[in-house]
Design a protein around this motif. Sequence first.
Motif, PDB file in Angstrom:
ATOM      1  N   VAL A  44       0.875  -1.066  -0.126  1.00 29.62           N
ATOM      2  CA  VAL A  44       0.117   0.025  -0.227  1.00 29.62           C
ATOM      3  C   VAL A  44       0.946   1.278   0.118  1.00 29.62           C
ATOM      4  O   VAL A  44       1.877   1.253   0.820  1.00 29.62           O
ATOM      5  CB  VAL A  44      -0.988  -0.035   1.346  1.00 29.62           C
ATOM      6  CG1 VAL A  44      -1.784   1.207   1.383  1.00 29.62           C
ATOM      7  CG2 VAL A  44      -1.910  -1.169   1.463  1.00 29.62           C
ATOM      8  N   VAL A  45       0.458   2.258  -0.855  1.00 27.65           N
ATOM      9  CA  VAL A  45       1.577   3.325  -1.152  1.00 27.65           C
ATOM     10  C   VAL A  45       0.611   4.667  -0.869  1.00 27.65           C
ATOM     11  O   VAL A  45      -0.433   4.588  -1.116  1.00 27.65           O
ATOM     12  CB  VAL A  45       2.047   3.434  -2.483  1.00 27.65           C
ATOM     13  CG1 VAL A  45       2.679   4.541  -2.610  1.00 27.65           C
ATOM     14  CG2 VAL A  45       2.723   2.189  -2.732  1.00 27.65           C
ATOM     15  N   ASP A  46       1.157   5.475   0.079  1.00 25.87           N
ATOM     16  CA  ASP A  46       0.709   6.737   0.585  1.00 25.87           C
ATOM     17  C   ASP A  46       0.791   7.611  -0.660  1.00 25.87           C
ATOM     18  O   ASP A  46       2.033   8.154  -0.892  1.00 25.87           O
ATOM     19  CB  ASP A  46       1.268   7.173   1.798  1.00 25.87           C
ATOM     20  CG  ASP A  46       0.318   8.547   2.139  1.00 25.87           C
ATOM     21  OD1 ASP A  46      -0.609   8.939   1.524  1.00 25.87           O
ATOM     22  OD2 ASP A  46       0.940   9.100   3.360  1.00 25.87           O
ATOM     23  N   LEU A  47      -0.180   7.830  -1.504  1.00 25.66           N
ATOM     24  CA  LEU A  47       0.271   8.664  -2.771  1.00 25.66           C
ATOM     25  C   LEU A  47       0.440  10.075  -2.567  1.00 25.66           C
ATOM     26  O   LEU A  47       1.270  10.776  -3.147  1.00 25.66           O
ATOM     27  CB  LEU A  47      -1.176   8.608  -3.842  1.00 25.66           C
ATOM     28  CG  LEU A  47      -1.553   7.186  -4.168  1.00 25.66           C
ATOM     29  CD1 LEU A  47      -2.697   7.263  -5.111  1.00 25.66           C
ATOM     30  CD2 LEU A  47      -0.413   6.581  -5.208  1.00 25.66           C
ATOM     31  N   MET A  48      -0.032  10.699  -1.542  1.00 23.63           N
ATOM     32  CA  MET A  48       0.353  12.160  -1.337  1.00 23.63           C
ATOM     33  C   MET A  48       1.729  12.283  -0.641  1.00 23.63           C
ATOM     34  O   MET A  48       2.507  12.985  -1.323  1.00 23.63           O
ATOM     35  CB  MET A  48      -0.838  12.721  -0.237  1.00 23.63           C
ATOM     36  CG  MET A  48      -0.749  14.114  -0.084  1.00 23.63           C
ATOM     37  SD  MET A  48      -1.210  14.764  -1.583  1.00 23.63           S
ATOM     38  CE  MET A  48      -1.521  16.404  -1.232  1.00 23.63           C
ATOM     39  N   ALA A  49       1.976  11.350   0.057  1.00 23.93           N
ATOM     40  CA  ALA A  49       3.366  11.172   0.519  1.00 23.93           C
ATOM     41  C   ALA A  49       4.592  11.057  -0.612  1.00 23.93           C
ATOM     42  O   ALA A  49       5.615  11.756  -0.684  1.00 23.93           O
ATOM     43  CB  ALA A  49       3.832  10.314   1.750  1.00 23.93           C
ATOM     44  N   SER A  54       8.227  13.493  -4.340  1.00 19.84           N
ATOM     45  CA  SER A  54       8.787  13.784  -5.629  1.00 19.84           C
ATOM     46  C   SER A  54       8.814  15.052  -5.878  1.00 19.84           C
ATOM     47  O   SER A  54       9.771  15.631  -6.658  1.00 19.84           O
ATOM     48  CB  SER A  54       7.568  13.059  -6.636  1.00 19.84           C
ATOM     49  OG  SER A  54       8.151  13.490  -8.156  1.00 19.84           O
ATOM     50  N   VAL A  55       8.140  16.132  -5.672  1.00 12.13           N
ATOM     51  CA  VAL A  55       8.189  17.420  -5.637  1.00 12.13           C
ATOM     52  C   VAL A  55       9.490  17.820  -4.846  1.00 12.13           C
ATOM     53  O   VAL A  55      10.436  18.693  -5.419  1.00 12.13           O
ATOM     54  CB  VAL A  55       6.923  18.106  -5.167  1.00 12.13           C
ATOM     55  CG1 VAL A  55       7.309  19.808  -4.834  1.00 12.13           C
ATOM     56  CG2 VAL A  55       5.920  17.690  -5.859  1.00 12.13           C
ATOM     57  N   ARG A  56       9.767  17.286  -3.835  1.00 14.23           N
ATOM     58  CA  ARG A  56      11.222  17.828  -2.896  1.00 14.23           C
ATOM     59  C   ARG A  56      12.067  17.308  -3.801  1.00 14.23           C
ATOM     60  O   ARG A  56      13.242  18.120  -3.900  1.00 14.23           O
ATOM     61  CB  ARG A  56      11.234  16.944  -1.670  1.00 14.23           C
ATOM     62  CG  ARG A  56      10.332  17.757  -0.651  1.00 14.23           C
ATOM     63  CD  ARG A  56      10.460  17.404   0.857  1.00 14.23           C
ATOM     64  NE  ARG A  56       9.642  17.225   1.447  1.00 14.23           N
ATOM     65  CZ  ARG A  56       8.577  16.373   1.849  1.00 14.23           C
ATOM     66  NH1 ARG A  56       8.825  15.239   1.485  1.00 14.23           N
ATOM     67  NH2 ARG A  56       7.457  16.773   2.604  1.00 14.23           N
ATOM     68  N   LYS A  57      12.361  16.202  -4.287  1.00 13.62           N
ATOM     69  CA  LYS A  57      13.390  15.595  -5.262  1.00 13.62           C
ATOM     70  C   LYS A  57      13.694  16.693  -6.522  1.00 13.62           C
ATOM     71  O   LYS A  57      14.907  17.203  -6.892  1.00 13.62           O
ATOM     72  CB  LYS A  57      13.308  14.347  -5.415  1.00 13.62           C
ATOM     73  CG  LYS A  57      13.626  13.161  -4.654  1.00 13.62           C
ATOM     74  CD  LYS A  57      13.328  11.847  -5.179  1.00 13.62           C
ATOM     75  CE  LYS A  57      13.432  10.960  -4.011  1.00 13.62           C
ATOM     76  NZ  LYS A  57      13.209   9.643  -4.430  1.00 13.62           N
ATOM     77  N   ALA A  58      12.677  17.047  -7.209  1.00 16.36           N
ATOM     78  CA  ALA A  58      12.420  17.919  -8.500  1.00 16.36           C
ATOM     79  C   ALA A  58      13.102  19.341  -8.100  1.00 16.36           C
ATOM     80  O   ALA A  58      13.954  19.926  -8.735  1.00 16.36           O
ATOM     81  CB  ALA A  58      11.279  17.971  -9.220  1.00 16.36           C
TER      82      ALA A  58
END
Length: 106
Positions: A44-49, A54-58
């Motif tokens: 189960v993946v927390d999509l918001m997290a 992903s935004v932080r990495k970008a």
Amino acid sequence: MTTDDISGYQDEYRKALEAVIEGKAEGRQPPKPRTEAEEPGGQVVDLMAALQESVRKAQAVRGEDAGDAEVHEMPTARKKTAGKAPAKKTAKKTAAAKKSARRQRA
């Protein structure tokens, strides 16, 4: 395997149903159905997290500050009162009116 060749497919439902029918005919209890707990579950993946990461990495790749975004108030637009548009006056001449105008000119 082509679309016309179905020899590679197996009917698992039919095999299970035949096993149940044979078991009942011989007086045995039918096999227990498989439950979801027996099958391996997915992660189960927390999509918001995941999105935030992903935004932080970008942002880090671009060299931007990874802090929270700033929220600015947008100026409110003045509402204009809607006025009535003036009625359009169109003059349509009928064929009879055109003929009478030609006669008067002649």
